[in-house]
Design an enzyme around this catalytic site. Structure first.
Site, short mmCIF file in Angstrom:
data_model
loop_
_atom_site.label_atom_id
_atom_site.label_comp_id
_atom_site.label_asym_id
_atom_site.label_seq_id
_atom_site.Cartn_x
_atom_site.Cartn_y
_atom_site.Cartn_z
N ASP A 127 1.76 3.98 2.92
CA ASP A 127 0.69 4.80 2.35
C ASP A 127 1.25 5.88 1.45
O ASP A 127 1.16 5.79 0.23
CB ASP A 127 -0.20 5.39 3.45
CG ASP A 127 -1.56 5.84 2.94
OD1 ASP A 127 -1.93 5.46 1.81
OD2 ASP A 127 -2.27 6.55 3.67
N ASP A 172 1.62 8.93 -6.29
CA ASP A 172 1.60 10.39 -6.16
C ASP A 172 1.84 10.84 -4.72
O ASP A 172 1.81 12.04 -4.44
CB ASP A 172 0.28 10.97 -6.69
CG ASP A 172 -0.95 10.29 -6.10
OD1 ASP A 172 -0.78 9.31 -5.36
OD2 ASP A 172 -2.07 10.74 -6.39
N HIS A 205 1.24 4.84 -2.46
CA HIS A 205 0.70 5.62 -3.57
C HIS A 205 1.80 6.31 -4.37
O HIS A 205 2.67 6.98 -3.79
CB HIS A 205 -0.28 6.67 -3.06
CG HIS A 205 -1.55 6.10 -2.50
ND1 HIS A 205 -2.71 6.01 -3.25
CD2 HIS A 205 -1.84 5.59 -1.28
CE1 HIS A 205 -3.66 5.48 -2.49
NE2 HIS A 205 -3.16 5.20 -1.30
N GLU A 232 -10.87 3.23 6.87
CA GLU A 232 -9.93 4.31 7.21
C GLU A 232 -10.73 5.53 7.65
O GLU A 232 -10.82 5.84 8.83
CB GLU A 232 -9.04 4.65 6.02
CG GLU A 232 -8.01 5.74 6.33
CD GLU A 232 -7.29 6.25 5.08
OE1 GLU A 232 -6.23 6.86 5.24
OE2 GLU A 232 -7.81 6.05 3.96
N HIS A 252 0.86 -1.20 0.00
CA HIS A 252 0.00 0.00 0.00
C HIS A 252 0.88 1.24 0.00
O HIS A 252 1.27 1.76 1.05
CB HIS A 252 -0.92 -0.01 1.23
CG HIS A 252 -2.04 0.97 1.15
ND1 HIS A 252 -3.36 0.61 1.17
CD2 HIS A 252 -2.05 2.33 1.03
CE1 HIS A 252 -4.13 1.67 1.08
NE2 HIS A 252 -3.35 2.73 0.99
N GLY A 297 -9.58 7.71 -2.53
CA GLY A 297 -10.15 9.03 -2.42
C GLY A 297 -11.05 9.13 -1.21
O GLY A 297 -10.94 8.33 -0.27
N HIS A 312 -9.82 0.40 -0.62
CA HIS A 312 -9.69 1.30 0.53
C HIS A 312 -10.98 1.23 1.35
O HIS A 312 -12.06 1.60 0.86
CB HIS A 312 -9.49 2.75 0.06
CG HIS A 312 -8.07 3.12 -0.20
ND1 HIS A 312 -7.39 2.74 -1.34
CD2 HIS A 312 -7.19 3.87 0.52
CE1 HIS A 312 -6.16 3.23 -1.31
NE2 HIS A 312 -6.00 3.92 -0.19
#
Length: 386
Positions: free
Chosen positions: A326, A29, A27, A216, A25, A186, A213
């Site tokens: 993350d 970006d 990302h 969370e 996990h 998102g 996801h």
């Protein structure tokens, strides 16, 4: 990346950074180098809070460290802005792989949302190909240093948008060109996976795996929808599954003690709800990101500090816990940092780190033969430390 916990675990007689790691996990970006952001932003004319790499890195961490997932996600405006060209996407992907390898990662799944990278006229297929070219270049660059790393793309749809089916088809279309799985990401609260039920059905019909996801920014309803509507094989974060667990303490004072060990020593009766039992008993992997969970407020219902994170309880109860970063830029962490944090906070030892790493390896979206080879490699590397 900065060493967030430089003084953690001083008595360890092994190098945490050298341990082989699996990253599930992380990302794309959320893992840019500040210096790269500055160079790419200058090329496209995008204004930044700072043009000093150190100061910019600090800005990202401070902005993300707000306790709000919404504000945390706002930091991505700057990283996404510099990832709108083939050159930008490929460079970021290449450096991403190099940074993973420098942290000891031997297998990594890189998640990102192609629909966010179309502002300069590239197509969905164009951006996937550009990222794959960068990932391949990163793997080659790592190999030139005598090390090995394997990576795959997790093609992600934005859950507040309406392109789920299109992105699912994109992922399947690139399954032989680096795409290993699908995700939705998102704003979680208010956007259940059920919105993309047809897309998840399409993926299942094409035997393409999904991680979702859930658990969370939203709780048990989101997790339930991820499993039922999303047919998730893994849960992105999933930490709020702990809300379906009831713990009775033998000593009332122990429940309010700040020491994690004291709490664990005094846990009495533990009761799992039906959803928690389902997740645990079927080994559905939890992609837990400790530092990020603290930043975004995902664990606010359990306490204020990292010692209140329910990951240790979940691990002790037999949940399939994996440890992840993350967003390395926003949290200012590496997997090494997260391992050090667990050692420092929960007194984890080498056996614990091995089990967590094997959990991740066995949950990877890899063919069985490659997964078995990865597990064997990790076991041998840890055995050499014994």
């Amino acid at each position: 990346m900065t060493d967030t916990f430089p003084d953690a675990a001083p008595d360890l007689d092994f190098d945490l950074k050298a341990l082989p790691k699996v990253s599930l996990h992380d990302h794309l970006d959320g893992g840019l180098r500040p210096a790269t952001i500055i160079e790419l932003a200058a090329a496209v004319g995008h204004p930044l809070p700072s043009t000093d790499p150190v100061a910019l890195g600090e800005w990202f961490r401070e902005s993300a460290d707000s306790g709000s997932l919404v504000r945390y996600l706002e930091t991505f405006d700057h990283t996404i802005a510099v990832m709108q060209t083939r050159e930008g996407l490929s460079r970021v992907a290449k450096e991403f792989v190099e940074d993973l390898a420098d942290d000891g990662v031997v297998y990594g799944e890189v998640r990102w949302a192609p629909e966010q990278h179309l502002q300069q006229g590239l197509s969905l297929d164009d951006v996937v190909e550009a990222v794959q070219a960068g990932l391949d270049a990163g793997v080659d660059a790592v190999a030139e240093t005598g090390r090995d790393i394997q990576v795959g793309q997790l093609i992600t749809a934005m859950r507040h948008a309406d392109r789920g089916q299109e992105i699912a088809e994109l992922a399947v279309r690139h399954r032989n060109n680096g795409a290993v799985g699908f995700d939705i990401a998102g704003a979680e609260d208010g956007f259940l996976p059920a919105r993309f039920k047809d897309a998840f059905t399409y993926l299942a019909a094409h035997n393409f795996p999904a991680t979702v996801h859930a658990g969370e920014a939203a709780g048990l309803e989101s997790i339930q929808s991820a499993l039922v509507d999303g047919r998730a094989l893994r849960l992105g974060h999933g930490v709020r599954i702990a809300e379906d667990i009831t713990v009775e303490f033998d000593d009332e004072d122990a429940a309010t003690d700040d020491g994690a060990d004291e709490v664990n020593d005094n846990i009495g009766l533990v009761t799992l709800g039906d959803l928690a039992s389902w997740v645990r008993d079927r080994g559905i992997a939890l992609e837990i990101c400790p530092s990020s969970n603290l930043q975004t407020g995902a664990i606010a219902g359990f306490g204020e500090g990292i010692e209140s994170h329910p990951l240790d309880m979940l691990y002790q109860l037999g949940f399939n816990v994996t440890i992840n970063t993350d967003n390395r830029l926003m949290s200012g962490v590496t997997l090494t940092d997260e391992f050090e944090l667990l050692v420092e906070t929960f007194d984890y030892d080498l056996d614990d780190l091995l089990e967590l790493t094997l959990n991740a390896a066995e949950a990877a979206f890899l063919p069985l033969e490659e997964k078995e080879a990865l597990v064997e490699y990790i076991n041998e590397a840890y055995a050499d430390l014994g």
